[in-house]
Design a protein around this motif. Structure first.
Motif, PDB file in Angstrom:
ATOM      1  N   SER A  11      21.823   7.367  27.838  1.00 44.29           N
ATOM      2  CA  SER A  11      22.333   6.066  28.251  1.00 44.29           C
ATOM      3  C   SER A  11      22.246   5.080  27.104  1.00 44.29           C
ATOM      4  N   VAL A  12      23.249   4.250  26.988  1.00 47.74           N
ATOM      5  CA  VAL A  12      23.275   3.247  25.935  1.00 47.74           C
ATOM      6  C   VAL A  12      23.426   1.895  26.585  1.00 47.74           C
ATOM      7  N   PRO A  13      22.748   0.887  26.090  1.00 50.56           N
ATOM      8  CA  PRO A  13      22.840  -0.437  26.704  1.00 50.56           C
ATOM      9  C   PRO A  13      24.218  -1.030  26.474  1.00 50.56           C
ATOM     10  N   VAL A  14      24.757  -1.662  27.499  1.00 48.84           N
ATOM     11  CA  VAL A  14      26.025  -2.354  27.379  1.00 48.84           C
ATOM     12  C   VAL A  14      25.720  -3.846  27.311  1.00 48.84           C
ATOM     13  N   THR A 331      46.089  29.797  29.032  1.00 52.40           N
ATOM     14  CA  THR A 331      46.059  28.394  29.442  1.00 52.40           C
ATOM     15  C   THR A 331      44.631  27.884  29.469  1.00 52.40           C
ATOM     16  N   TYR A 332      44.437  26.696  28.887  1.00 51.79           N
ATOM     17  CA  TYR A 332      43.132  26.039  28.825  1.00 51.79           C
ATOM     18  C   TYR A 332      43.260  24.660  29.464  1.00 51.79           C
ATOM     19  N   PHE A 333      42.123  24.012  29.729  1.00 55.21           N
ATOM     20  CA  PHE A 333      42.131  22.703  30.382  1.00 55.21           C
ATOM     21  C   PHE A 333      41.301  21.722  29.557  1.00 55.21           C
ATOM     22  N   VAL A 334      41.937  20.599  29.243  1.00 55.86           N
ATOM     23  CA  VAL A 334      41.326  19.584  28.391  1.00 55.86           C
ATOM     24  C   VAL A 334      41.030  18.354  29.234  1.00 55.86           C
ATOM     25  N   TYR A 335      39.807  17.840  29.113  1.00 50.21           N
ATOM     26  CA  TYR A 335      39.393  16.631  29.827  1.00 50.21           C
ATOM     27  C   TYR A 335      38.945  15.588  28.815  1.00 50.21           C
ATOM     28  N   VAL A 336      39.256  14.317  29.119  1.00 48.03           N
ATOM     29  CA  VAL A 336      38.875  13.212  28.240  1.00 48.03           C
ATOM     30  C   VAL A 336      38.168  12.152  29.068  1.00 48.03           C
ATOM     31  N   THR A 337      37.053  11.651  28.569  1.00 53.88           N
ATOM     32  CA  THR A 337      36.344  10.570  29.239  1.00 53.88           C
ATOM     33  C   THR A 337      35.786   9.612  28.198  1.00 53.88           C
ATOM     34  N   ASN A 338      35.324   8.461  28.670  1.00 57.12           N
ATOM     35  CA  ASN A 338      34.630   7.515  27.795  1.00 57.12           C
ATOM     36  C   ASN A 338      33.167   7.923  27.706  1.00 57.12           C
ATOM     37  N   TYR A 339      32.568   7.747  26.523  1.00 56.43           N
ATOM     38  CA  TYR A 339      31.151   8.077  26.364  1.00 56.43           C
ATOM     39  C   TYR A 339      30.310   7.312  27.385  1.00 56.43           C
ATOM     40  N   ASP A 340      30.659   6.050  27.577  1.00 57.43           N
ATOM     41  CA  ASP A 340      30.018   5.248  28.617  1.00 57.43           C
ATOM     42  C   ASP A 340      30.858   5.411  29.874  1.00 57.43           C
TER      43      ASP A 340
END
Length: 605
Positions: A11-14, A331-340
């Motif tokens: 966890s990183v402080p926001v 076939t592969y599956f790619v997911y993208v998210t924000n670090y936070d």
């Protein structure tokens, strides 16, 4: 999209205030509007080309490129509020530009004014046509995801509008238009009534058009079906479908993602060839502000088989990259998210194939004829990837000597041969090229993310046989042939090149001096019927000149060639003292010095 938590992060402080966070989200919204405008400009560019107005198409392309650079510069400002204000002003100016092009190319998006300014229109048919009237925004037919809509373009001016209201939906949707086999229909998806978010305008008859686009919540999308060429049918139908599926990520075709926290978009990727691929994030639209991303690669959509994960492409980077070997057809599956996980995903996702190619020969030699031509061939092998069938027009040999051209032959999916045509204009040893290389356009390699360059190779030329002042050389030339010799004077002035009889042979050679080996720039020539022709030319020190000897009327030539300097020649010793003044073979003056370097005698001859 499914909301998932794939892995726990530290966890990183926001530490951003509420107003700053709101400003950041506002920036994201403006980014999305600007990207939509850029896609709209791209549509107008292609529409201009399709209508034959290439000058306007080039104008739009130049303006789009300029606007892209401007918005990148605006994002370089670290002051978020100032950036927002500048982006708003830029967005408004951009919208005015788009409005002017819309007026030129789409004066009215309804049938009261022809879409393509046709000079004559076919009257509306009485043929049954479901969902009519749906000829403009106000009469557009509402559709939902998962259903199929079958209808017709029943006249050359018919334009069918459909409306999709997203509600709370976010993620990706795919619009599919199946077209009659003998028709060319076009598909446009518009967000609101201004920005074109995707389109399909293939010219091939019967080719299915598809558009994948990112859905924003509480937004209305209009889907237009029409024919830019005015094609229609009163009997054949088209079908239109809207589906929510896992969007397909294709090599070299970026996907721009802007989704709220909790949404983790998934993309299906099928490797077109076996080899090394890179999946990486970057600025949204190619211009947006930085976004701290994480990429996941799975072997399955159920997230059971994690293959790879990356947070930072390099230490300290906010963007991510997965670099991995994949298998053709899998076939592969790619997911993208924000670090936070509490922050938006606002980024561009790209997949590219890392193709590699190299030459098989490190040195290509001039032919034995010493005329600047090259008979040897260069073979290029693709270490990873496959060439397209239309490879030839995408291959360039860099630093190719002037006068040479190339011919490319595709040998297989992974190899081609380069043949060298013509003759180099300059081809002495000093004109050899040490850094020739081959560039293959990325479009000619399946899935390549960038143009591919081979390592350097040498194009080696051989010096022409040389003659010098006050020395003679035998020349024996068969009938119908010619002899080319190089002369490089060490001083500027007038020179005489001459031939004399050799061992009593009497013939009538033609003697000429050229500035170039290819004999296009004549300095002097003597074709008089004499066995001892002479030519005189004013030559410059250090330049190469070419002496050409040939037999008159196809005769053999047996002679001796020599060169005289006709100007005043000053000769110095190793101490830099003048010792001789000559003119041609004749010594005019000699100078003598004592051991201390003092001139003791001058003798005039």
């Amino acid at each position: 999209m499914m909301a998932i938590s794939i892995v726990s992060f530290v966890s990183v402080p926001v530490v951003s205030a509420m107003d700053e966070q709101a400003s950041t989200y506002e920036t994201y919204e403006i980014d999305k509007e600007i990207l939509g405008m850029q896609k709209t400009m791209k549509f107008f560019q292609e529409l201009s080309s399709k209508k034959g107005n290439h000058q306007l198409a080039n104008q739009i392309a130049d303006l789009s490129s300029s606007n892209f650079e401007k918005v990148k510069q605006l994002h370089a400002n670290e002051n978020v509020k100032a950036t927002d204000q500048n982006l708003k002003e830029f967005r408004d100016a951009y919208e005015q530009q788009i409005a002017s092009y819309r007026e030129k190319l789409l004066p009215s998006l309804n049938t009261s004014t022809p879409l393509l300014n046709k000079s004559s229109l076919v009257a509306k048919s009485s043929t049954w046509d479901p969902f009519e009237p749906n000829d403009d925004y106000t009469t557009s037919y509402p559709i939902t995801s998962g259903n199929l809509y079958v209808s017709k373009l029943s006249s050359s001016s018919d334009v069918d509008y459909y409306r999709f209201d997203s509600g709370s939906m976010v993620g990706s949707l795919t619009v599919t238009l199946n077209i009659p086999s003998d028709k060319d229909y076009d598909l446009i998806v518009i967000e609101g009534t201004s920005n074109i978010v995707g389109y399909g305008m293939n010219s091939q008859l019967g080719l299915t058009e598809t558009v994948d686009f990112q859905v924003q919540p509480n937004t209305t999308y209009y889907i237009m079906v029409m024919s830019m060429d005015g094609q229609f049918s009163t009997t054949s139908t088209y079908s239109l479908g809207l589906s929510k599926v896992v969007a397909e990520l294709k090599v070299t075709t970026p996907i721009d993602i802007s989704l709220p926290s909790g949404e983790i978009p998934a993309y299906r990727f099928t490797a077109p060839v076996s080899g090394n691929y890179r999946f990486f994030t970057g600025p949204y639209g190619g211009f947006g502000s930085q976004n701290d991303t994480v990429i996941f690669l799975f072997a399955d959509e159920q997230l059971k088989s994690l293959i790879d994960i990356n947070d930072d492409k390099v230490e300290g980077s906010l963007y991510s990259e997965i670099n991995i070997e994949l298998t053709k057809g899998v076939t592969y599956f790619v997911y993208v998210t924000n670090y936070d996980e509490e922050q938006h995903v606002h980024t561009r996702l790209t997949a590219v194939f890392d193709a590699k190619a190299d030459v098989s020969t490190t040195t290509i030699h001039e032919s034995n004829g010493n005329n600047g031509s090259i008979l040897e061939e260069q073979v290029v092998n693709l270490d990873q990837g496959e060439f397209t069938s239309d490879l030839a027009d995408g291959v360039v040999v860099n630093n190719l000597p002037a006068g040479l051209t190339t011919e490319v032959t595709r040998n297989s999916n992974t190899q081609f041969t380069i043949r060298f045509k013509g003759s180099a204009y300059s081809h002495e040893s000093k004109h050899s090229v040490s850094d020739a290389s081959v560039t293959i356009a990325k479009e000619k390699i399946l899935g390549a993310g960038m143009d591919v360059n081979t390592s350097a190779f040498v194009i080696q030329f051989v010096d022409t046989e040389q003659i010098s002042v006050n020395t003679s050389k035998e020349v024996n030339i068969d009938g119908g042939q010619q002899k080319i010799l190089k002369f490089t004077p060490t001083m500027s002035g007038s020179f005489e090149v001459y031939l004399t009889e050799y061992e009593g042979n009497v013939n009538h050679p033609i003697l000429s001096i050229f500035e170039d080996y290819n004999q296009t720039r004549l300095i002097a020539s003597n074709d008089k019927q004499t066995s001892s022709p002479q030519v005189i030319g004013s030559l410059s020190a250090g330049e190469d000149y070419y002496v050409v000897i040939a037999g008159e009327n196809g005769e053999n030539v047996h002679a001796r060639i020599g060169v005289r300097y006709l100007g005043m020649e000053y000769i110095y010793n190793e101490k830099g003292q003048l010792t001789l003044i000559k003119q041609g073979d004749k010594v005019l003056t000699e100078f003598y010095y004592d051991g201390n370097g003092n001139l003791i005698r001058k003798v005039n001859r």
